[in-house]
Write a protein that holds these residues in place. Structure first.
Motif, PDB file in Angstrom:
ATOM      1  N   LYS A 175       0.893  -1.298   0.088  1.00  0.00           N
ATOM      2  CA  LYS A 175       0.101   0.067  -0.049  1.00  0.00           C
ATOM      3  C   LYS A 175       0.919   1.183   0.039  1.00  0.00           C
ATOM      4  CE  LYS A 175      -4.345   1.714   2.051  1.00  0.00           C
ATOM      5  NZ  LYS A 175      -5.210   1.648   3.079  1.00  0.00           N
ATOM      6  N   ALA A 176       2.035   1.172   0.948  1.00  0.00           N
ATOM      7  CA  ALA A 176       2.860   2.233   0.590  1.00  0.00           C
ATOM      8  C   ALA A 176       3.415   2.718  -0.324  1.00  0.00           C
ATOM      9  CB  ALA A 176       3.827   2.219   1.934  1.00  0.00           C
ATOM     10  N   MET A 177       3.822   1.424  -1.174  1.00  0.00           N
ATOM     11  CA  MET A 177       4.546   1.474  -2.563  1.00  0.00           C
ATOM     12  C   MET A 177       3.722   2.070  -3.520  1.00  0.00           C
ATOM     13  SD  MET A 177       7.549   0.904  -3.999  1.00  0.00           S
ATOM     14  CE  MET A 177       8.432  -0.632  -3.252  1.00  0.00           C
ATOM     15  N   GLU A 178       2.382   1.483  -3.562  1.00  0.00           N
ATOM     16  CA  GLU A 178       1.262   2.068  -4.427  1.00  0.00           C
ATOM     17  C   GLU A 178       0.907   3.585  -4.264  1.00  0.00           C
ATOM     18  OE1 GLU A 178      -3.405   1.326  -4.947  1.00  0.00           O
ATOM     19  OE2 GLU A 178      -2.344  -0.436  -4.357  1.00  0.00           O
ATOM     20  N   GLU A 179       0.992   4.044  -2.943  1.00  0.00           N
ATOM     21  CA  GLU A 179       0.775   5.229  -2.751  1.00  0.00           C
ATOM     22  C   GLU A 179       1.902   6.353  -3.375  1.00  0.00           C
ATOM     23  OE1 GLU A 179       0.117   5.908   1.229  1.00  0.00           O
ATOM     24  OE2 GLU A 179      -1.790   5.047   1.380  1.00  0.00           O
ATOM     25  N   LYS A 180       3.288   5.749  -3.290  1.00  0.00           N
ATOM     26  CA  LYS A 180       4.544   6.444  -3.414  1.00  0.00           C
ATOM     27  C   LYS A 180       4.370   6.394  -5.138  1.00  0.00           C
ATOM     28  CE  LYS A 180       9.438   6.051  -2.906  1.00  0.00           C
ATOM     29  NZ  LYS A 180      10.445   5.255  -2.245  1.00  0.00           N
ATOM     30  N   ILE A 181       3.900   5.285  -5.692  1.00  0.00           N
ATOM     31  CA  ILE A 181       3.928   5.337  -7.287  1.00  0.00           C
ATOM     32  C   ILE A 181       2.996   6.150  -7.661  1.00  0.00           C
ATOM     33  CG2 ILE A 181       3.344   3.803  -9.181  1.00  0.00           C
ATOM     34  CD1 ILE A 181       4.803   1.378  -7.832  1.00  0.00           C
ATOM     35  N   LEU A 182       1.739   6.342  -7.123  1.00  0.00           N
ATOM     36  CA  LEU A 182       0.792   7.079  -7.558  1.00  0.00           C
ATOM     37  C   LEU A 182       1.274   8.751  -7.590  1.00  0.00           C
ATOM     38  CD1 LEU A 182      -2.442   5.447  -6.074  1.00  0.00           C
ATOM     39  CD2 LEU A 182      -1.760   5.607  -8.660  1.00  0.00           C
ATOM     40  N   ARG A 183       1.948   8.982  -6.433  1.00  0.00           N
ATOM     41  CA  ARG A 183       2.465  10.516  -6.316  1.00  0.00           C
ATOM     42  C   ARG A 183       3.287  10.545  -7.234  1.00  0.00           C
ATOM     43  NH1 ARG A 183       4.774  10.052  -1.045  1.00  0.00           N
ATOM     44  NH2 ARG A 183       3.515   8.410  -0.434  1.00  0.00           N
ATOM     45  N   TYR A 184       4.205   9.886  -7.635  1.00  0.00           N
ATOM     46  CA  TYR A 184       5.003   9.968  -8.689  1.00  0.00           C
ATOM     47  C   TYR A 184       4.660  10.110 -10.045  1.00  0.00           C
ATOM     48  CZ  TYR A 184       9.166   8.747 -12.012  1.00  0.00           C
ATOM     49  OH  TYR A 184       9.897   9.186 -12.576  1.00  0.00           O
ATOM     50  N   VAL A 185       3.708   9.365 -10.254  1.00  0.00           N
ATOM     51  CA  VAL A 185       2.951   9.421 -11.571  1.00  0.00           C
ATOM     52  C   VAL A 185       2.009  10.623 -11.621  1.00  0.00           C
ATOM     53  CG1 VAL A 185       1.266   8.400 -13.021  1.00  0.00           C
ATOM     54  CG2 VAL A 185       2.758   7.095 -12.077  1.00  0.00           C
ATOM     55  N   ASP A 186       1.601  11.062 -10.536  1.00  0.00           N
ATOM     56  CA  ASP A 186       0.572  12.519 -10.643  1.00  0.00           C
ATOM     57  C   ASP A 186       1.652  13.622 -10.729  1.00  0.00           C
ATOM     58  OD1 ASP A 186      -1.734  13.943 -10.469  1.00  0.00           O
ATOM     59  OD2 ASP A 186      -1.224  14.276  -8.195  1.00  0.00           O
ATOM     60  N   ASN A 187       2.939  13.444  -9.994  1.00  0.00           N
ATOM     61  CA  ASN A 187       3.799  14.466 -10.210  1.00  0.00           C
ATOM     62  C   ASN A 187       4.475  14.640 -11.596  1.00  0.00           C
ATOM     63  OD1 ASN A 187       5.781  16.630  -9.562  1.00  0.00           O
ATOM     64  ND2 ASN A 187       7.143  15.131  -8.774  1.00  0.00           N
ATOM     65  N   LYS A 188       4.582  13.421 -12.378  1.00  0.00           N
ATOM     66  CA  LYS A 188       5.075  13.391 -13.771  1.00  0.00           C
ATOM     67  C   LYS A 188       4.107  13.996 -14.724  1.00  0.00           C
ATOM     68  CE  LYS A 188       9.228  12.179 -13.503  1.00  0.00           C
ATOM     69  NZ  LYS A 188      10.460  13.013 -14.064  1.00  0.00           N
ATOM     70  N   PHE A 189       2.698  13.790 -14.207  1.00  0.00           N
ATOM     71  CA  PHE A 189       1.390  14.129 -15.056  1.00  0.00           C
ATOM     72  C   PHE A 189       1.442  15.595 -15.085  1.00  0.00           C
ATOM     73  CE2 PHE A 189      -2.784  14.785 -15.936  1.00  0.00           C
ATOM     74  CZ  PHE A 189      -3.016  14.439 -17.010  1.00  0.00           C
ATOM     75  N   ASN A 190       1.512  16.131 -13.662  1.00  0.00           N
ATOM     76  CA  ASN A 190       1.244  17.659 -13.746  1.00  0.00           C
ATOM     77  C   ASN A 190       2.757  18.305 -14.537  1.00  0.00           C
ATOM     78  OD1 ASN A 190      -0.879  17.388 -12.096  1.00  0.00           O
ATOM     79  ND2 ASN A 190       0.021  17.306 -10.278  1.00  0.00           N
ATOM     80  N   GLN A 191       3.806  17.888 -14.413  1.00  0.00           N
ATOM     81  CA  GLN A 191       4.887  18.527 -14.950  1.00  0.00           C
ATOM     82  C   GLN A 191       4.640  18.428 -16.608  1.00  0.00           C
ATOM     83  OE1 GLN A 191       8.430  16.266 -14.094  1.00  0.00           O
ATOM     84  NE2 GLN A 191       8.528  17.174 -11.873  1.00  0.00           N
ATOM     85  N   LEU A 192       4.290  17.140 -17.112  1.00  0.00           N
ATOM     86  CA  LEU A 192       3.893  17.053 -18.599  1.00  0.00           C
ATOM     87  C   LEU A 192       2.581  18.038 -19.080  1.00  0.00           C
ATOM     88  CD1 LEU A 192       3.829  13.406 -19.338  1.00  0.00           C
ATOM     89  CD2 LEU A 192       5.035  15.190 -20.624  1.00  0.00           C
ATOM     90  N   ASP A 193       1.883  18.129 -18.081  1.00  0.00           N
ATOM     91  CA  ASP A 193       0.596  19.085 -18.433  1.00  0.00           C
ATOM     92  C   ASP A 193       1.099  20.580 -18.270  1.00  0.00           C
ATOM     93  OD1 ASP A 193      -2.173  19.561 -18.634  1.00  0.00           O
ATOM     94  OD2 ASP A 193      -2.386  20.377 -16.750  1.00  0.00           O
ATOM     95  N   LYS A 194       2.049  21.127 -17.474  1.00  0.00           N
ATOM     96  CA  LYS A 194       2.676  22.327 -17.429  1.00  0.00           C
ATOM     97  C   LYS A 194       3.540  22.411 -18.970  1.00  0.00           C
ATOM     98  CE  LYS A 194       2.759  22.904 -12.678  1.00  0.00           C
ATOM     99  NZ  LYS A 194       3.916  23.049 -11.629  1.00  0.00           N
ATOM    100  N   LYS A 195       4.200  21.610 -19.213  1.00  0.00           N
ATOM    101  CA  LYS A 195       4.818  21.710 -20.581  1.00  0.00           C
ATOM    102  C   LYS A 195       4.073  21.715 -21.752  1.00  0.00           C
ATOM    103  CE  LYS A 195       9.102  19.160 -18.654  1.00  0.00           C
ATOM    104  NZ  LYS A 195       9.968  17.839 -19.049  1.00  0.00           N
TER     105      LYS A 195
END
Length: 138
Positions: free
Chosen positions: A88-108
């Motif tokens: 569960k901790a790993m899943e949350e960490k991955i989701l935060r990472y993916v969300d962060n990357k998605f936000n960066q891509l959205d801004k770009k």
């Protein structure tokens, strides 16, 4: 067993010529055999408990008992719950990472879209006229 006694009787009778002595010797041998059988049976009965206890102890040390299985089940349950928590901790960490990357891509992507739009407007004179017409600046 009867065949063995018959052969014994023949063997004794052949070697001892007197029939009475042969029968007496045969009876002595037969009595000796019976005594030995009784002594062996008695000894077996006495050692039966000891052998049974030794076998039981040996099997206990070699085989898993219900208690051993219960301990293993508890360890497995504990490990399963720990792994679930870690997953569960790993899943949350991955989701935060993916969300962060998605936000960066959205801004770009937004910046890229604005740059392309500005480039089109600057390089195309008809686009400027269209914008003036749309916003009512003519």
């Amino acid at each position: 067993m009867a065949i063995a006694y018959a052969k014994l009787y023949e063997l004794i009778y052949k070697n001892v010529k007197d029939k009475e002595k042969a029968e007496e010797l045969y009876k002595l041998v037969e009595e000796f055999i019976k005594e030995n059988e009784q002594r062996i049976d008695k000894r077996f009965e006495e050692n039966k408990v000891i052998i049974k206890t030794e076998l039981k102890d040996e099997l206990k040390s070699e085989l898993a008992t219900k208690e051993d299985i219960h301990i293993l089940e508890e360890k497995m349950n504990t490990m399963e719950e720990r792994l679930k928590g870690e997953m569960k901790a790993m899943e949350e960490k991955i989701l935060r990472y993916v969300d962060n990357k998605f936000n960066q891509l959205d801004k770009k992507f937004t910046i890229f879209f604005i740059v392309i739009l500005i480039t089109i407007i600057i390089t195309n004179p008809n686009a400027i006229e269209l914008i003036k017409l749309l916003f009512g600046f003519k």
